[in-house]
Design a protein around this motif. Structure first.
Motif, mmCIF file in Angstrom:
data_model
loop_
_atom_site.group_PDB
_atom_site.id
_atom_site.type_symbol
_atom_site.label_atom_id
_atom_site.label_comp_id
_atom_site.label_asym_id
_atom_site.label_seq_id
_atom_site.Cartn_x
_atom_site.Cartn_y
_atom_site.Cartn_z
ATOM 1 N N GLU A 3 1.030 -1.269 -0.037
ATOM 2 C CA GLU A 3 -0.045 0.077 -0.073
ATOM 3 C C GLU A 3 0.951 1.216 0.093
ATOM 4 O O GLU A 3 0.620 2.294 -0.782
ATOM 5 C CB GLU A 3 -0.761 0.055 1.128
ATOM 6 N N LYS A 6 2.134 1.583 -3.542
ATOM 7 C CA LYS A 6 1.079 2.366 -4.245
ATOM 8 C C LYS A 6 1.047 3.607 -4.317
ATOM 9 O O LYS A 6 0.890 4.565 -5.098
ATOM 10 C CB LYS A 6 -0.061 1.487 -4.258
ATOM 11 N N ASN A 7 0.991 4.228 -2.784
ATOM 12 C CA ASN A 7 0.724 5.518 -2.553
ATOM 13 C C ASN A 7 1.883 6.492 -3.199
ATOM 14 O O ASN A 7 1.824 7.601 -3.836
ATOM 15 C CB ASN A 7 0.667 5.986 -1.008
#
Length: 71
Positions: A3, A6-7
């Motif tokens: 995550e 991805k950010n």
């Protein structure tokens, strides 16, 4: 961890496309010429905008598929 990666990718994409929509780059494409009857500035805006949507969709879609495979 995935995550966070991805950010970070989305943040980098946002910065790159913000740079593409700022003055120095816009002054390069701001001409009186036309591409298939469309002013170059409008063509540039539309092309970059569509490219931005496609890249974000592709990066988010791939991440969702990887998450579903891991479960």
């Amino acid at each position: 961890m995935k995550e966070k990666l991805k950010n970070q990718k989305l943040l980098v994409l946002g910065v790159v496309f913000t740079i593409l929509f700022n003055f120095p780059i816009l002054s390069i494409v701001n001409h009186d010429t036309k591409i298939n009857g469309i002013p170059t500035l409008y063509f540039y805006f539309f092309s970059i905008w569509v490219l931005f949507i496609i890249i974000i969709y592709w990066s988010v879609r791939n991440k969702e598929q990887e998450i579903n495979k891991d479960e």
